[in-house]
Design an enzyme around this catalytic site. Structure first.
Site, PDB file in Angstrom:
ATOM      1  CE  LYS A 170      -4.344  -1.889   1.598  1.00 54.66           C
ATOM      2  NZ  LYS A 170      -5.370  -2.031   2.625  1.00 54.66           N
ATOM      3  NE  ARG A 186      -7.687  -8.325   0.718  1.00 46.25           N
ATOM      4  CZ  ARG A 186      -7.264  -7.535  -0.254  1.00 46.25           C
ATOM      5  NH1 ARG A 186      -6.299  -6.660  -0.047  1.00 46.25           N
ATOM      6  NH2 ARG A 186      -7.822  -7.603  -1.448  1.00 46.25           N
TER       7      ARG A 186
HETATM    8  C1  8Y7 Z   1      -8.146  -4.393   2.017  1.00 42.42           C
HETATM    9  C2  8Y7 Z   1      -9.227  -5.173   1.576  1.00 42.42           C
HETATM   10  C3  8Y7 Z   1      -8.306  -4.167  -0.114  1.00 42.42           C
HETATM   11  C4  8Y7 Z   1      -7.868  -4.368   3.411  1.00 42.42           C
HETATM   12  C5  8Y7 Z   1      -9.728  -5.869   3.683  1.00 42.42           C
HETATM   13  C6  8Y7 Z   1      -5.441  -3.382  -1.546  1.00 42.42           C
HETATM   14  C7  8Y7 Z   1     -10.303  -5.641  -0.621  1.00 42.42           C
HETATM   15  C8  8Y7 Z   1      -6.665  -2.642  -1.717  1.00 42.42           C
HETATM   16  N1  8Y7 Z   1      -7.577  -3.783   0.943  1.00 42.42           N
HETATM   17  N2  8Y7 Z   1     -10.011  -5.912   2.393  1.00 42.42           N
HETATM   18  N3  8Y7 Z   1      -9.310  -5.017   0.231  1.00 42.42           N
HETATM   19  N4  8Y7 Z   1      -8.691  -5.126   4.202  1.00 42.42           N
HETATM   20  N5  8Y7 Z   1     -10.480  -6.573   4.557  1.00 42.42           N
HETATM   21  O1  8Y7 Z   1      -4.407  -2.698  -1.358  1.00 42.42           O
HETATM   22  O2  8Y7 Z   1      -6.975  -3.698   3.915  1.00 42.42           O
HETATM   23  O3  8Y7 Z   1      -5.373  -4.621  -1.624  1.00 42.42           O
HETATM   24  S1  8Y7 Z   1      -8.089  -3.665  -1.766  1.00 42.42           S
END
Ligand code: 8Y7
Length: 309
Positions: A237, A282
């Site tokens: 990020k 994640r």
């Molecule tokens: C997150 C996410 C994304 C996060 C959760 C990226 C879909 C942007 N970021 N879901 N999603 N938490 N729960 O950088 O931080 O992957 S998308």
């Protein structure tokens, strides 16, 4: 066995439909974006403007081999400035991939969506967890999640992807994010979702400056103290880019370091308070994250063993 510093008191298990997820140790959720425009891997699984199923399956296969515990499939890019997709587009992107993964692997699959129809269709196709960056606030989403009987991740976002990074502002970011998540958790409880099935996520980078993101990392104790399991995502990020002055392709070490640091602070707080809930990280870079977590965990296990002699 004596529960020591780095084993959680009551090893917890998340019930994910037909599967279970052991959250006694941090679990790794692998990001699979079936979008043409996601910020770090957009279009990688696309050919001729369509989701490339073979490529997607190969990506999933490697992530599973590298130790991913969950495969998170998303069909809507939520990168800053991204445009919304229609429900049909999202269904067309997500469902074939979910079905293909189900046919080929015994994987725990989560669907990254905010749309009621997608939740219902994905649950029908056999996904195991719902990951909603809008915390089930869209019309019908909460009802669809209740009907699906699956665990849900509620994430905080200020504003919408299109505008969220234009001028994020808070009086007290930590309290405001926690209040929002508590309120959404309450809505889920009222609708009939069990507390153990609700994961909370501060939503790093979603309507937040670097200062806001760092304040949230520094206050992870307060998120642990909610007693809910947490889902945390910082992989590649902008906040990592800002700390390193690096482009999206050069954020691997920074992302893994931040993931490990969060795992450590969550584990430490849990040990202090006897809290038994779990944590999911994640990530894009599964192998490297799993390696870092393994070295950390093995070292902490050893330390605990000698302390218990
Ligand atoms: C997150 C996410 C994304 C996060 C959760 C990226 C879909 C942007 N970021 N879901 N999603 N938490 N729960 O950088 O931080 O992957 S998308």
């Amino acid at each position: 066995m004596v529960a020591g510093l780095f084993t959680f008191m009551n090893a917890m298990t998340l019930i994910c439909g037909t599967k279970t997820l052991d959250l006694s140790r941090p679990a790794v959720m692998a990001i699979v974006n079936v979008t043409p425009d996601s910020f770090s891997d957009g279009g990688q699984l696309y050919s001729d403007e369509k989701v490339d199923l073979d490529k997607s399956l190969r990506a999933v296969e490697s992530m599973l081999a590298e130790g991913a515990d969950i495969i998170d499939i998303g069909g809507e890019s939520t990168r800053p400035g991204a445009s919304p997709v229609t429900t049909q587009q999202e269904l067309d992107r997500v469902l074939p991939v979910v079905e293909a993964i189900k046919a080929r692997f015994d994987a725990l699959i989560s669907v990254d969506t905010s749309t009621a129809e997608v939740i219902t269709a994905a649950a029908g196709a056999g996904v195991h967890l719902i990951n909603d960056v809008r915390a089930l606030q869209r019309e019908g989403a909460l009802e669809a999640a209740v009907a699906a009987s699956l665990p849900v991740c509620l994430m905080h976002m200020q504003n919408q992807p299109k505008s969220m990074q234009s001028n994020p502002a808070y009086t007290d970011v930590v309290t405001e994010v926690l209040d929002f998540l508590q309120q959404r958790k309450q809505a889920c409880l009222t609708a009939g979702i069990a507390s153990e099935q609700i994961l909370l996520d501060p939503g790093f980078g979603f309507g937040k400056t670097l200062q806001h993101n760092l304040a949230l990392v520094a206050a992870l104790d307060r998120f642990v103290d909610t007693g809910q399991s947490l889902l945390l995502g910082v992989s590649r990020k902008t906040m990592i880019g800002q700390l390193l002055d690096s482009n999206v392709d050069d954020r691997l070490i920074g992302s893994v370091t931040m993931a490990l640091l969060m795992a450590q602070s969550v584990a430490e707080r849990r040990a202090q308070t006897g809290c038994s809930s779990g944590m999911i990280l994640r990530v894009h870079d599964v192998r490297q994250t799993v390696e870092a977590l393994t070295v950390w965990q093995r070292t902490m296990d050893f330390k605990e063993e000698i302390n218990n002699l």
